[in-house]
Each structure stands twice: as C-alpha cells, then as structure tokens.
Design a protein around this motif. Structure first.
Motif, PDB file in Angstrom:
ATOM      1  N   ARG A 194      30.271  13.005  -5.073  1.00  0.00           N
ATOM      2  CA  ARG A 194      31.192  13.161  -6.204  1.00  0.00           C
ATOM      3  C   ARG A 194      32.016  11.898  -6.398  1.00  0.00           C
ATOM      4  NH1 ARG A 194      32.419  14.707 -11.031  1.00  0.00           N
ATOM      5  NH2 ARG A 194      34.285  15.951 -11.333  1.00  0.00           N
ATOM      6  N   ASN A 195      32.496  11.315  -5.313  1.00  0.00           N
ATOM      7  CA  ASN A 195      33.314  10.108  -5.403  1.00  0.00           C
ATOM      8  C   ASN A 195      32.482   8.862  -5.648  1.00  0.00           C
ATOM      9  OD1 ASN A 195      35.783  11.406  -5.089  1.00  0.00           O
ATOM     10  ND2 ASN A 195      35.669  11.344  -2.857  1.00  0.00           N
ATOM     11  N   LEU A 196      31.225   8.864  -5.228  1.00  0.00           N
ATOM     12  CA  LEU A 196      30.352   7.744  -5.579  1.00  0.00           C
ATOM     13  C   LEU A 196      30.290   7.586  -7.087  1.00  0.00           C
ATOM     14  CD1 LEU A 196      27.277   8.214  -3.191  1.00  0.00           C
ATOM     15  CD2 LEU A 196      29.013   6.428  -3.057  1.00  0.00           C
ATOM     16  N   SER A 197      30.278   8.716  -7.778  1.00  0.00           N
ATOM     17  CA  SER A 197      30.172   8.703  -9.234  1.00  0.00           C
ATOM     18  C   SER A 197      31.498   8.399  -9.901  1.00  0.00           C
ATOM     19  CB  SER A 197      29.629  10.048  -9.723  1.00  0.00           C
ATOM     20  OG  SER A 197      29.604  10.119 -11.126  1.00  0.00           O
ATOM     21  N   ARG A 198      32.551   9.139  -9.537  1.00  0.00           N
ATOM     22  CA  ARG A 198      33.789   9.032 -10.294  1.00  0.00           C
ATOM     23  C   ARG A 198      34.702   7.904  -9.825  1.00  0.00           C
ATOM     24  NH1 ARG A 198      37.267  14.420  -8.602  1.00  0.00           N
ATOM     25  NH2 ARG A 198      37.481  13.981  -6.373  1.00  0.00           N
ATOM     26  N   ILE A 199      34.489   7.375  -8.629  1.00  0.00           N
ATOM     27  CA  ILE A 199      35.294   6.250  -8.149  1.00  0.00           C
ATOM     28  C   ILE A 199      34.541   4.935  -8.275  1.00  0.00           C
ATOM     29  CG2 ILE A 199      36.343   5.194  -6.111  1.00  0.00           C
ATOM     30  CD1 ILE A 199      37.197   7.926  -5.182  1.00  0.00           C
ATOM     31  N   ALA A 200      33.317   4.899  -7.743  1.00  0.00           N
ATOM     32  CA  ALA A 200      32.545   3.650  -7.742  1.00  0.00           C
ATOM     33  C   ALA A 200      31.696   3.470  -8.986  1.00  0.00           C
ATOM     34  CB  ALA A 200      31.666   3.585  -6.497  1.00  0.00           C
ATOM     35  N   GLY A 201      31.570   4.521  -9.787  1.00  0.00           N
ATOM     36  CA  GLY A 201      30.753   4.407 -10.993  1.00  0.00           C
ATOM     37  C   GLY A 201      29.263   4.359 -10.722  1.00  0.00           C
ATOM     38  N   ILE A 202      28.834   4.828  -9.543  1.00  0.00           N
ATOM     39  CA  ILE A 202      27.419   4.847  -9.182  1.00  0.00           C
ATOM     40  C   ILE A 202      26.791   6.137  -9.703  1.00  0.00           C
ATOM     41  CG2 ILE A 202      25.766   4.837  -7.286  1.00  0.00           C
ATOM     42  CD1 ILE A 202      27.788   3.283  -5.628  1.00  0.00           C
ATOM     43  N   GLU A 203      25.818   5.992 -10.565  1.00  0.00           N
ATOM     44  CA  GLU A 203      25.154   7.171 -11.148  1.00  0.00           C
ATOM     45  C   GLU A 203      24.240   7.823 -10.124  1.00  0.00           C
ATOM     46  OE1 GLU A 203      21.642   8.195 -14.403  1.00  0.00           O
ATOM     47  OE2 GLU A 203      22.647   6.241 -14.457  1.00  0.00           O
ATOM     48  N   ILE A 204      24.306   9.150 -10.042  1.00  0.00           N
ATOM     49  CA  ILE A 204      23.428   9.899  -9.140  1.00  0.00           C
ATOM     50  C   ILE A 204      22.208  10.361  -9.920  1.00  0.00           C
ATOM     51  CG2 ILE A 204      23.208  11.988  -7.753  1.00  0.00           C
ATOM     52  CD1 ILE A 204      26.168  11.715  -7.102  1.00  0.00           C
ATOM     53  N   ARG A 205      21.054  10.003  -9.408  1.00  0.00           N
ATOM     54  CA  ARG A 205      19.801  10.403 -10.038  1.00  0.00           C
ATOM     55  C   ARG A 205      19.045  11.295  -9.052  1.00  0.00           C
ATOM     56  NH1 ARG A 205      16.920   5.591 -12.991  1.00  0.00           N
ATOM     57  NH2 ARG A 205      18.989   5.692 -14.014  1.00  0.00           N
ATOM     58  N   TRP A 206      18.888  12.558  -9.420  1.00  0.00           N
ATOM     59  CA  TRP A 206      18.230  13.513  -8.526  1.00  0.00           C
ATOM     60  C   TRP A 206      16.739  13.229  -8.441  1.00  0.00           C
ATOM     61  CZ3 TRP A 206      22.097  15.641  -6.164  1.00  0.00           C
ATOM     62  CH2 TRP A 206      23.276  15.915  -6.852  1.00  0.00           C
ATOM     63  N   THR A 207      16.173  13.432  -7.260  1.00  0.00           N
ATOM     64  CA  THR A 207      14.757  13.186  -7.073  1.00  0.00           C
ATOM     65  C   THR A 207      14.144  14.256  -6.175  1.00  0.00           C
ATOM     66  OG1 THR A 207      13.095  11.580  -6.302  1.00  0.00           O
ATOM     67  CG2 THR A 207      15.174  11.670  -5.084  1.00  0.00           C
ATOM     68  N   THR A 208      12.874  14.527  -6.394  1.00  0.00           N
ATOM     69  CA  THR A 208      12.115  15.415  -5.518  1.00  0.00           C
ATOM     70  C   THR A 208      11.165  14.617  -4.643  1.00  0.00           C
ATOM     71  OG1 THR A 208      10.473  15.731  -7.280  1.00  0.00           O
ATOM     72  CG2 THR A 208      12.234  17.361  -7.130  1.00  0.00           C
ATOM     73  N   ASN A 209      11.318  13.313  -4.656  1.00  0.00           N
ATOM     74  CA  ASN A 209      10.508  12.425  -3.822  1.00  0.00           C
ATOM     75  C   ASN A 209      11.347  11.990  -2.630  1.00  0.00           C
ATOM     76  OD1 ASN A 209       8.668  10.647  -2.753  1.00  0.00           O
ATOM     77  ND2 ASN A 209       9.071   9.042  -4.257  1.00  0.00           N
ATOM     78  N   LEU A 210      11.008  12.487  -1.463  1.00  0.00           N
ATOM     79  CA  LEU A 210      11.792  12.214  -0.263  1.00  0.00           C
ATOM     80  C   LEU A 210      11.843  10.721   0.059  1.00  0.00           C
ATOM     81  CD1 LEU A 210      13.432  13.475   1.997  1.00  0.00           C
ATOM     82  CD2 LEU A 210      11.312  13.898   3.252  1.00  0.00           C
TER      83      LEU A 210
END
Length: 229
Positions: A54-70
C-alpha cells in the motif's frame, strides 16, 4: 502459474520472465531457477512496518501490477516505477499441502512470507484496500503478518535480492505530490516541517485576502459617505 521457456519459446503469459527448461526434469529446472540468491547488500537490513505494498504505491509512487507468473514476483520494471506481485496465495498454500510439489517447501513458505510482509493482515488500511480490489486472490488478505525479528532481509533467501532492490527504490523515493507528502512519514521532522510551512503559507494567504477585502470595504464605505454628504 509459472511461465516456462521450452526450446527457446514460451507460452507468453506475461511477456517478461520465463523459466528456461533445456534438459532434465521440470522440477530440476524450477529448482535451478528458484534458488537462494544473496548477492546484494542492503544499507538498511530491517524492513519496517511502513514497507507495505500500500505504501509502495501511495508514498513511493510505485505502481503495483498483479501477475499470475511466479517468475515475475517482486520484479521492478519501467525505471523502477512498476513492481510485479504474484497474488495467488491460494496456489502457494495448495502447493505446500501436496506431497510432491515441484517447488521446495521452504521456497513456498518464503514466498508467502513476502506476501505477509507486503500485505500484513494486521494492518486495517491494507485489508480494506485489498477488499476494494477485484480480480485478485482473496486469500492474499489472509497471509498473516510478520513479527519484528522476521522483517529482516537476512531471513529471506530466495527473494533476498529482489527485496533489496525494491527496498532501495522505496527508500530513495521522494514525494512528488501533496498526497505523497501527506502519507510519507518516514522522516517525522521533514513531514512536520513541510506541513507547518504549508499551514503558515495558507494562513498568510488567508489573512492577506481578509485584509484586502477589509481595505476594499473601507474604500467603498468612505466613497458612499462622501456621496451621501
């Protein structure tokens, strides 16, 4: 759940990372790829409570991209502005329950630990945020939480280097908008200094406007008194 590259070609699940399978069994190929990696050194070995997805996104501005590839888990791309996160916690739990999983049990547990680190179930903000999302594994919100002594980079073997890179990107980030300034409380002195300066600026502008209006009213009333006289 893992893209495999066989004879130079892959299934194209993610277009980023594929596990090469040239010879031997599939289990051997997976064990060779998902092996302990501790080549990078971290300036700050402790992963504090603020280090969450959550903080990676809202503090650092790093977009989270969900993946099903381990194979893409915790991989940073686009100049460290996007991180892939494998969200299928149910798959990891299922593999742990199997007698003959192609993945080592220690690897599966550590991957679940990275999810508990980034999505702590004890953090209400994270839990509520995950509930608002769709098309992700609902078990992601039930991976538990890591204790203080468990949130150290030295405890991670398979994902150590990826976490070091991600932690560095998080630590080196600086707020770029008002929202990020509000949530970024990693440096308490800097946070209070910034918002006190903003408060002083707003108060100064407010009283400046009030004085301007008051001056205009005085001019208007003086003009009206002259006209009536």
């Amino acid at each position: 759940m893992t893209e495999i590259e066989l004879n130079g070609s892959s299934a194209g699940l993610s277009g980023l990372t594929a596990v090469p399978w040239k010879n031997g069994s599939l289990n051997e190929a997976l064990a060779c790829y998902f092996c302990p990696q501790k080549t990078l050194q971290a300036d700050r070995p402790k992963l504090g409570k603020v280090f969450t997805a959550r903080n990676l996104s809202r503090i650092a501005g790093i977009e989270i991209r969900w993946t099903t590839n381990l194979a893409d888990h915790l991989r940073l791309v686009d100049d460290d502005q996007v991180v892939f996160i494998f969200h299928c916690a149910s798959f990891l739990q299922l593999q742990k329950s199997l007698d003959k999983s192609p993945f080592p049990d220690s690897f599966l547990q550590e991957t679940l630990d990275t999810l508990a680190l980034l999505f702590p179930s004890s953090d209400n903000e994270t839990t509520n945020w995950l509930k608002s999302l769709t098309k992700i594994d609902p078990r992601l919100a039930r991976c538990g939480s890591l204790r203080t002594r468990e949130r150290r980079l030295e405890n991670f073997n398979y994902w150590h280097d990826q976490l070091v890179i991600l932690k560095q990107a998080f630590d080196e980030s600086s707020p770029r908008n008002i929202s990020q300034w509000w949530f970024d409380r990693r440096n308490g002195v800097q946070w209070y200094t910034f918002w006190i300066a903003i408060l002083v600026f707003v108060v100064t502008i407010f009283f400046g406007i009030v004085q301007s209006i008051e001056g205009a009213l005085q001019v208007y009333l003086s003009y009206k008194s002259i006209q009536s006289g």
